[in-house]
Write a protein that holds these residues in place. Sequence first.
Motif, PDB file in Angstrom:
ATOM      1  N   LEU A   1       0.888  -1.159   0.000  1.00 19.81           N
ATOM      2  CA  LEU A   1       0.000   0.000   0.000  1.00 19.81           C
ATOM      3  C   LEU A   1       0.924   1.206   0.000  1.00 19.81           C
ATOM      4  O   LEU A   1       1.708   1.388   0.938  1.00 19.81           O
ATOM      5  CB  LEU A   1      -0.893  -0.016   1.242  1.00 19.81           C
ATOM      6  CG  LEU A   1      -1.880   1.122   1.413  1.00 19.81           C
ATOM      7  CD1 LEU A   1      -2.893   1.150   0.274  1.00 19.81           C
ATOM      8  CD2 LEU A   1      -2.601   0.998   2.755  1.00 19.81           C
ATOM      9  N   GLN A   2       0.878   2.002  -1.064  1.00 18.89           N
ATOM     10  CA  GLN A   2       1.836   3.097  -1.184  1.00 18.89           C
ATOM     11  C   GLN A   2       1.213   4.319  -1.832  1.00 18.89           C
ATOM     12  O   GLN A   2       0.245   4.210  -2.577  1.00 18.89           O
ATOM     13  CB  GLN A   2       3.045   2.662  -2.003  1.00 18.89           C
ATOM     14  CG  GLN A   2       2.703   2.341  -3.444  1.00 18.89           C
ATOM     15  CD  GLN A   2       3.879   1.757  -4.201  1.00 18.89           C
ATOM     16  OE1 GLN A   2       4.724   1.089  -3.631  1.00 18.89           O
ATOM     17  NE2 GLN A   2       3.934   2.010  -5.500  1.00 18.89           N
ATOM     18  N   SER A   3       1.820   5.461  -1.535  1.00 17.25           N
ATOM     19  CA  SER A   3       1.375   6.700  -2.165  1.00 17.25           C
ATOM     20  C   SER A   3       2.368   7.075  -3.247  1.00 17.25           C
ATOM     21  O   SER A   3       3.546   6.722  -3.193  1.00 17.25           O
ATOM     22  CB  SER A   3       1.268   7.829  -1.144  1.00 17.25           C
ATOM     23  OG  SER A   3       2.542   8.163  -0.649  1.00 17.25           O
ATOM     24  N   GLU A   4       1.876   7.781  -4.222  1.00 12.83           N
ATOM     25  CA  GLU A   4       2.742   8.345  -5.255  1.00 12.83           C
ATOM     26  C   GLU A   4       2.103   9.626  -5.752  1.00 12.83           C
ATOM     27  O   GLU A   4       0.922   9.879  -5.533  1.00 12.83           O
ATOM     28  CB  GLU A   4       3.002   7.359  -6.385  1.00 12.83           C
ATOM     29  CG  GLU A   4       1.813   7.000  -7.231  1.00 12.83           C
ATOM     30  CD  GLU A   4       2.199   6.071  -8.388  1.00 12.83           C
ATOM     31  OE1 GLU A   4       1.590   6.220  -9.450  1.00 12.83           O
ATOM     32  OE2 GLU A   4       3.079   5.224  -8.227  1.00 12.83           O
ATOM     33  N   ASP A   5       2.913  10.425  -6.407  1.00 16.05           N
ATOM     34  CA  ASP A   5       2.398  11.683  -6.942  1.00 16.05           C
ATOM     35  C   ASP A   5       1.320  11.398  -7.979  1.00 16.05           C
ATOM     36  O   ASP A   5       1.425  10.437  -8.746  1.00 16.05           O
ATOM     37  CB  ASP A   5       3.521  12.499  -7.582  1.00 16.05           C
ATOM     38  CG  ASP A   5       4.499  13.027  -6.549  1.00 16.05           C
ATOM     39  OD1 ASP A   5       4.086  13.243  -5.395  1.00 16.05           O
ATOM     40  OD2 ASP A   5       5.678  13.213  -6.897  1.00 16.05           O
ATOM     41  N   PRO A   6       0.280  12.230  -8.030  1.00 15.67           N
ATOM     42  CA  PRO A   6      -0.771  12.021  -9.025  1.00 15.67           C
ATOM     43  C   PRO A   6      -0.241  12.262 -10.438  1.00 15.67           C
ATOM     44  O   PRO A   6       0.734  12.981 -10.635  1.00 15.67           O
ATOM     45  CB  PRO A   6      -1.833  13.063  -8.657  1.00 15.67           C
ATOM     46  CG  PRO A   6      -1.097  14.102  -7.895  1.00 15.67           C
ATOM     47  CD  PRO A   6       0.047  13.409  -7.205  1.00 15.67           C
ATOM     48  N   ASP A   7      -0.890  11.629 -11.404  1.00 12.30           N
ATOM     49  CA  ASP A   7      -0.561  11.876 -12.804  1.00 12.30           C
ATOM     50  C   ASP A   7      -0.985  13.302 -13.150  1.00 12.30           C
ATOM     51  O   ASP A   7      -2.069  13.737 -12.773  1.00 12.30           O
ATOM     52  CB  ASP A   7      -1.298  10.891 -13.718  1.00 12.30           C
ATOM     53  CG  ASP A   7      -0.886   9.453 -13.463  1.00 12.30           C
ATOM     54  OD1 ASP A   7       0.285   9.221 -13.095  1.00 12.30           O
ATOM     55  OD2 ASP A   7      -1.744   8.557 -13.627  1.00 12.30           O
ATOM     56  N   ASP A   8      -0.138  14.020 -13.835  1.00 21.17           N
ATOM     57  CA  ASP A   8      -0.445  15.353 -14.323  1.00 21.17           C
ATOM     58  C   ASP A   8      -0.991  16.276 -13.221  1.00 21.17           C
ATOM     59  O   ASP A   8      -2.095  16.819 -13.333  1.00 21.17           O
ATOM     60  CB  ASP A   8      -1.449  15.250 -15.485  1.00 21.17           C
ATOM     61  CG  ASP A   8      -1.485  16.502 -16.330  1.00 21.17           C
ATOM     62  OD1 ASP A   8      -0.478  17.250 -16.350  1.00 21.17           O
ATOM     63  OD2 ASP A   8      -2.531  16.746 -16.964  1.00 21.17           O
ATOM     64  N   PRO A   9      -0.223  16.463 -12.123  1.00 22.49           N
ATOM     65  CA  PRO A   9      -0.723  17.276 -11.013  1.00 22.49           C
ATOM     66  C   PRO A   9      -0.781  18.762 -11.359  1.00 22.49           C
ATOM     67  O   PRO A   9      -0.058  19.238 -12.233  1.00 22.49           O
ATOM     68  CB  PRO A   9       0.323  17.044  -9.916  1.00 22.49           C
ATOM     69  CG  PRO A   9       1.577  16.750 -10.666  1.00 22.49           C
ATOM     70  CD  PRO A   9       1.140  15.999 -11.901  1.00 22.49           C
ATOM     71  N   THR A  10      -1.646  19.463 -10.651  1.00 24.77           N
ATOM     72  CA  THR A  10      -1.711  20.915 -10.753  1.00 24.77           C
ATOM     73  C   THR A  10      -0.877  21.516  -9.619  1.00 24.77           C
ATOM     74  O   THR A  10      -0.479  20.809  -8.686  1.00 24.77           O
ATOM     75  CB  THR A  10      -3.163  21.417 -10.624  1.00 24.77           C
ATOM     76  OG1 THR A  10      -3.620  21.122  -9.291  1.00 24.77           O
ATOM     77  CG2 THR A  10      -4.076  20.764 -11.640  1.00 24.77           C
ATOM     78  N   PHE A  11      -0.637  22.832  -9.659  1.00 24.44           N
ATOM     79  CA  PHE A  11       0.055  23.483  -8.561  1.00 24.44           C
ATOM     80  C   PHE A  11      -0.752  23.322  -7.270  1.00 24.44           C
ATOM     81  O   PHE A  11      -0.197  23.158  -6.193  1.00 24.44           O
ATOM     82  CB  PHE A  11       0.282  24.969  -8.869  1.00 24.44           C
ATOM     83  CG  PHE A  11       1.371  25.200  -9.880  1.00 24.44           C
ATOM     84  CD1 PHE A  11       2.696  24.944  -9.574  1.00 24.44           C
ATOM     85  CD2 PHE A  11       1.061  25.685 -11.141  1.00 24.44           C
ATOM     86  CE1 PHE A  11       3.703  25.162 -10.504  1.00 24.44           C
ATOM     87  CE2 PHE A  11       2.055  25.899 -12.077  1.00 24.44           C
ATOM     88  CZ  PHE A  11       3.380  25.639 -11.771  1.00 24.44           C
ATOM     89  N   GLY A  12      -2.075  23.351  -7.393  1.00 26.40           N
ATOM     90  CA  GLY A  12      -2.932  23.177  -6.221  1.00 26.40           C
ATOM     91  C   GLY A  12      -2.779  21.794  -5.603  1.00 26.40           C
ATOM     92  O   GLY A  12      -2.767  21.659  -4.377  1.00 26.40           O
ATOM     93  N   ASP A  13      -2.673  20.753  -6.446  1.00 20.00           N
ATOM     94  CA  ASP A  13      -2.463  19.393  -5.940  1.00 20.00           C
ATOM     95  C   ASP A  13      -1.177  19.316  -5.121  1.00 20.00           C
ATOM     96  O   ASP A  13      -1.153  18.751  -4.027  1.00 20.00           O
ATOM     97  CB  ASP A  13      -2.377  18.381  -7.089  1.00 20.00           C
ATOM     98  CG  ASP A  13      -3.699  18.171  -7.807  1.00 20.00           C
ATOM     99  OD1 ASP A  13      -4.762  18.419  -7.192  1.00 20.00           O
ATOM    100  OD2 ASP A  13      -3.656  17.754  -8.980  1.00 20.00           O
ATOM    101  N   ILE A  14      -0.127  19.882  -5.672  1.00 19.49           N
ATOM    102  CA  ILE A  14       1.161  19.838  -4.990  1.00 19.49           C
ATOM    103  C   ILE A  14       1.096  20.615  -3.679  1.00 19.49           C
ATOM    104  O   ILE A  14       1.584  20.148  -2.643  1.00 19.49           O
ATOM    105  CB  ILE A  14       2.285  20.393  -5.897  1.00 19.49           C
ATOM    106  CG1 ILE A  14       2.390  19.573  -7.182  1.00 19.49           C
ATOM    107  CG2 ILE A  14       3.608  20.448  -5.156  1.00 19.49           C
ATOM    108  CD1 ILE A  14       2.693  18.110  -6.992  1.00 19.49           C
ATOM    109  N   ALA A  15       0.483  21.794  -3.684  1.00 16.48           N
ATOM    110  CA  ALA A  15       0.376  22.613  -2.474  1.00 16.48           C
ATOM    111  C   ALA A  15      -0.441  21.911  -1.404  1.00 16.48           C
ATOM    112  O   ALA A  15      -0.142  22.009  -0.221  1.00 16.48           O
ATOM    113  CB  ALA A  15      -0.242  23.969  -2.811  1.00 16.48           C
TER     114      ALA A  15
END
Length: 136
Positions: free
Chosen positions: A30-44
């Motif tokens: 069970l792991q997390s990873e960065d979303p595909d095609d993130p927005t600046f809002g997703d990262i923040a």
Amino acid sequence: MSTRIKGKRLSLTLGAPGVEVWQDIKGLTLQSEDPDDPTFGDIADGVAKWLLSGTAVQSTDETSFWSYVWENAGQRVAYTYAVHGNEEPSLTQPHFVGFVYVGRKPSLGGEVNSSGYEFEFEWECDGEPTKVTGTP
């Protein structure tokens, strides 16, 4: 010193009511990873995509994990993952719960003279898992 998880036992139930499917699983993460095609809002916001992935044996038995995946491909189902294999969650042996989208139907077959066929899976979770310790 922290107690190390040794991978000797685990428990995974899917659906409601929960169907135990851990018996045929050889590896599970069970792991997390960065979303595909993130927005600046997703990262923040620290938004991450969670995945439940692993390797399991192929078996067409009615109660096998392979058959569960075959019958529920594309469905959103509840999951409970107990990496310690314990029935009840505790502070030191929590469970992780949430919802996951069962991926495509699993592969069938493999190489000649194999000692046993396997399949790999990687399913996207619906949100972040919840850590359950059994305490209010």
